[in-house]
Scaffold this motif. Structure first.
Motif, PDB file in Angstrom:
ATOM      1  N   ASP A 164       0.830  -1.286  -0.052  1.00 39.71           N
ATOM      2  CA  ASP A 164      -0.178  -0.012   0.088  1.00 39.71           C
ATOM      3  C   ASP A 164       0.826   1.190   0.007  1.00 39.71           C
ATOM      4  OD1 ASP A 164      -2.404  -1.636  -0.154  1.00 39.71           O
ATOM      5  OD2 ASP A 164      -2.383  -1.745   2.185  1.00 39.71           O
ATOM      6  N   GLY A 165       1.910   1.341  -0.942  1.00 31.61           N
ATOM      7  CA  GLY A 165       2.821   2.248  -0.963  1.00 31.61           C
ATOM      8  C   GLY A 165       3.852   2.605  -0.050  1.00 31.61           C
ATOM      9  N   ASN A 166       3.986   1.456   1.012  1.00 33.83           N
ATOM     10  CA  ASN A 166       5.011   1.735   2.244  1.00 33.83           C
ATOM     11  C   ASN A 166       6.061   0.638   1.865  1.00 33.83           C
ATOM     12  OD1 ASN A 166       3.556   3.907   3.832  1.00 33.83           O
ATOM     13  ND2 ASN A 166       1.947   2.204   4.143  1.00 33.83           N
ATOM     14  N   PRO A 167       7.255   0.934   2.017  1.00 36.17           N
ATOM     15  CA  PRO A 167       8.205   0.110   1.986  1.00 36.17           C
ATOM     16  C   PRO A 167       8.150  -1.286   2.916  1.00 36.17           C
ATOM     17  CG  PRO A 167       9.370   2.117   1.831  1.00 36.17           C
ATOM     18  CD  PRO A 167       7.912   2.355   2.272  1.00 36.17           C
ATOM     19  N   LEU A 168       8.599  -2.258   2.161  1.00 34.58           N
ATOM     20  CA  LEU A 168       8.680  -3.543   2.884  1.00 34.58           C
ATOM     21  C   LEU A 168      10.166  -4.150   2.891  1.00 34.58           C
ATOM     22  CD1 LEU A 168       5.449  -5.522   1.855  1.00 34.58           C
ATOM     23  CD2 LEU A 168       6.039  -4.832   4.063  1.00 34.58           C
ATOM     24  N   PRO A 182       9.181 -11.941   4.858  1.00 37.59           N
ATOM     25  CA  PRO A 182       8.724 -13.234   4.249  1.00 37.59           C
ATOM     26  C   PRO A 182       7.099 -13.202   4.482  1.00 37.59           C
ATOM     27  CG  PRO A 182      10.741 -13.665   5.427  1.00 37.59           C
ATOM     28  CD  PRO A 182      10.483 -12.153   5.613  1.00 37.59           C
ATOM     29  N   ASN A 183       6.848 -12.438   5.712  1.00 35.35           N
ATOM     30  CA  ASN A 183       5.309 -12.340   6.183  1.00 35.35           C
ATOM     31  C   ASN A 183       4.673 -11.002   5.856  1.00 35.35           C
ATOM     32  OD1 ASN A 183       4.763 -15.048   6.917  1.00 35.35           O
ATOM     33  ND2 ASN A 183       6.367 -15.013   8.251  1.00 35.35           N
ATOM     34  N   VAL A 184       4.084 -10.753   4.677  1.00 37.90           N
ATOM     35  CA  VAL A 184       3.501  -9.555   4.671  1.00 37.90           C
ATOM     36  C   VAL A 184       2.214  -9.417   5.296  1.00 37.90           C
ATOM     37  CG1 VAL A 184       2.172  -7.897   2.941  1.00 37.90           C
ATOM     38  CG2 VAL A 184       4.480  -9.093   2.393  1.00 37.90           C
ATOM     39  N   ASN A 191      -5.095  -5.699  -0.358  1.00 41.48           N
ATOM     40  CA  ASN A 191      -3.683  -5.221  -0.034  1.00 41.48           C
ATOM     41  C   ASN A 191      -2.953  -5.318  -1.159  1.00 41.48           C
ATOM     42  OD1 ASN A 191      -3.765  -5.828   3.455  1.00 41.48           O
ATOM     43  ND2 ASN A 191      -5.257  -7.157   2.305  1.00 41.48           N
ATOM     44  N   VAL A 192      -2.367  -4.046  -1.592  1.00 39.89           N
ATOM     45  CA  VAL A 192      -1.659  -4.049  -2.981  1.00 39.89           C
ATOM     46  C   VAL A 192      -0.267  -3.770  -2.552  1.00 39.89           C
ATOM     47  CG1 VAL A 192      -1.463  -2.433  -4.635  1.00 39.89           C
ATOM     48  CG2 VAL A 192      -3.612  -2.511  -3.602  1.00 39.89           C
ATOM     49  N   THR A 209       2.410  -5.714  -9.790  1.00 41.21           N
ATOM     50  CA  THR A 209       1.404  -5.364  -8.783  1.00 41.21           C
ATOM     51  C   THR A 209       0.809  -6.576  -8.370  1.00 41.21           C
ATOM     52  OG1 THR A 209       1.252  -2.940  -9.420  1.00 41.21           O
ATOM     53  CG2 THR A 209      -0.310  -3.814  -7.977  1.00 41.21           C
ATOM     54  N   VAL A 210       0.532  -7.003  -7.148  1.00 47.79           N
ATOM     55  CA  VAL A 210      -0.249  -8.060  -6.629  1.00 47.79           C
ATOM     56  C   VAL A 210      -1.266  -7.592  -5.758  1.00 47.79           C
ATOM     57  CG1 VAL A 210      -0.163 -10.298  -5.399  1.00 47.79           C
ATOM     58  CG2 VAL A 210       1.743  -9.636  -7.025  1.00 47.79           C
ATOM     59  N   THR A 211      -2.407  -7.577  -6.022  1.00 49.10           N
ATOM     60  CA  THR A 211      -3.407  -7.224  -4.892  1.00 49.10           C
ATOM     61  C   THR A 211      -3.957  -8.577  -4.396  1.00 49.10           C
ATOM     62  OG1 THR A 211      -4.243  -5.427  -6.319  1.00 49.10           O
ATOM     63  CG2 THR A 211      -5.741  -6.069  -4.622  1.00 49.10           C
ATOM     64  N   ILE A 212      -3.709  -8.639  -3.135  1.00 45.34           N
ATOM     65  CA  ILE A 212      -4.151  -9.849  -2.101  1.00 45.34           C
ATOM     66  C   ILE A 212      -5.339  -9.402  -1.328  1.00 45.34           C
ATOM     67  CG2 ILE A 212      -3.639 -11.302  -0.338  1.00 45.34           C
ATOM     68  CD1 ILE A 212      -0.621 -10.984  -0.686  1.00 45.34           C
ATOM     69  N   ASN A 213      -6.528 -10.171  -2.073  1.00 41.16           N
ATOM     70  CA  ASN A 213      -7.870  -9.587  -1.100  1.00 41.16           C
ATOM     71  C   ASN A 213      -8.324 -10.685  -0.322  1.00 41.16           C
ATOM     72  OD1 ASN A 213      -8.756  -7.446  -2.938  1.00 41.16           O
ATOM     73  ND2 ASN A 213      -8.358  -9.219  -4.804  1.00 41.16           N
TER      74      ASN A 213
END
Length: 329
Positions: A164-168, A182-184, A191-192, A209-213
């Motif tokens: 959602d635009g914030n670095p991981l 490893p765990n988002v 969740n984009v 882009t992966v959108t996890i619904n």
């Protein structure tokens, strides 16, 4: 009489030409110029050098290996960046030598593709293809985190992931695969996750882009239900859906305080929204039976549960009759 004439060997250590199998010498070749540069694309992983001596009896080595004048050297592997190739010409006299240097710069890769992309748990829709940039994944409400793993096509490319635009986890890179982290963590809903691949050249990028619904909870139960007048019959239990309440004949209204088991559920009392754990608005009561419904809509927006309360307010006329004729059966 004998005269022995000794002719000195040549001291000419010049080249008459120097050619590359890829790239162009800069400046153009001149026997008196000994330093050159050339650039090649990233796709050029090796080249050959063809030197030609000005004097036929001179000898040549390219990067230490003997080369016949006018013939190509062996293939010289090129790393990304600057590669120095030295051509040494030794004159016939064996003591005079001249070194020509060519600095060949191989461009970095502009490959910013992924070779694979995985989400666990979950399945990409559509199936992964390096040229497809947008994907979706559906997971159940019980899935609170997911692992996102990207593999770069070029091992020298780097990956940065954002939720959602914030670095991981900053930038990570490996040919086998990379995940960050490893765990988002997954919120309910969309969740984009953005995967930005930066090529070795540091300029070329590609964004996947992966959108996890994540589904909402299906919990539509109440954990408690109170009224401000008569008390429920029977006592409240989440899996009991019908209740009675007896109030005095002069009770003109009452309120209910429903509490949902899932704080993200929505509660409607007679169709009006009520915040979990707070009182509803005043509900007017007429004489006789009053049916009140408490509807709980689960977080998923689909699952619902309705609790029905029948509130009985006695008729004033009946109470007057009973008071006047108390001995009647």
């Amino acid at each position: 009489y004998t005269v022995t004439v000794t002719r000195a060997p040549s001291s000419n250590a010049d080249l008459s030409n120097l050619a590359l199998s890829a790239g162009t010498l800069t400046p153009a070749f001149d026997a008196a110029t000994t330093a050159y540069t050339a650039t090649v694309s990233n796709a050029t992983t090796s080249l050959t050098v063809t030197p030609t001596v000005a004097e036929a009896n001179a000898t040549i080595t390219v990067n230490g290996d003997a080369v016949t004048s006018g013939a190509a050297s062996g293939a010289i592997a090129l790393s990304v960046g600057a590669n120095t190739i030295t051509t040494v010409v030794t004159a016939q006299d064996g003591t005079t030598a001249k070194t020509y240097t060519v600095t060949v710069t191989r461009a970095p890769s502009s490959n910013a593709d992924l070779s694979n992309l995985q989400v666990a748990p979950g399945t990409l829709d559509p199936a992964f293809d390096p040229d497809t940039l947008e994907y979706s994944v559906a997971v159940s409400n019980s899935v609170t985190s997911a692992s996102v793993i990207g593999t770069t096509d070029d091992p020298n490319a780097t990956i940065a992931m954002l939720l959602d635009g914030n670095p991981l986890g900053g930038i990570v890179s490996t040919v086998e695969g990379a995940s960050a982290p490893p765990n988002v963590p997954l919120a309910v809903g969309a969740n984009v996750i953005t995967i930005v691949v930066t090529a070795e050249d540091g300029v070329t990028t590609r964004t996947y882009t992966v959108t996890i619904n994540r589904e909402g909870a299906a919990n539509a139960d109440l954990s408690d239900l109170n009224d401000d007048l008569g008390g429920l019959l029977p006592d409240f239990a989440p899996d009991v859906f019908e209740y009675d309440v007896q109030v005095n004949w002069n009770a003109g209204s009452l309120t209910f305080q429903p509490t949902s088991s899932d704080p993200n559920a929505t509660i409607l009392v007679n169709g009006a929204p009520v915040t979990s754990g707070t009182n509803s608005g005043e509900i007017a009561l007429h004489q006789g039976s009053n049916v009140i419904t408490v509807t709980v809509i689960a977080e998923d927006g689909v699952t619902t549960q309705t609790y029905t309360i029948t509130v009985f307010r006695p008729y004033a006329q009946l109470l007057t009759f009973v008071a006047r004729y108390p001995t009647l059966p």
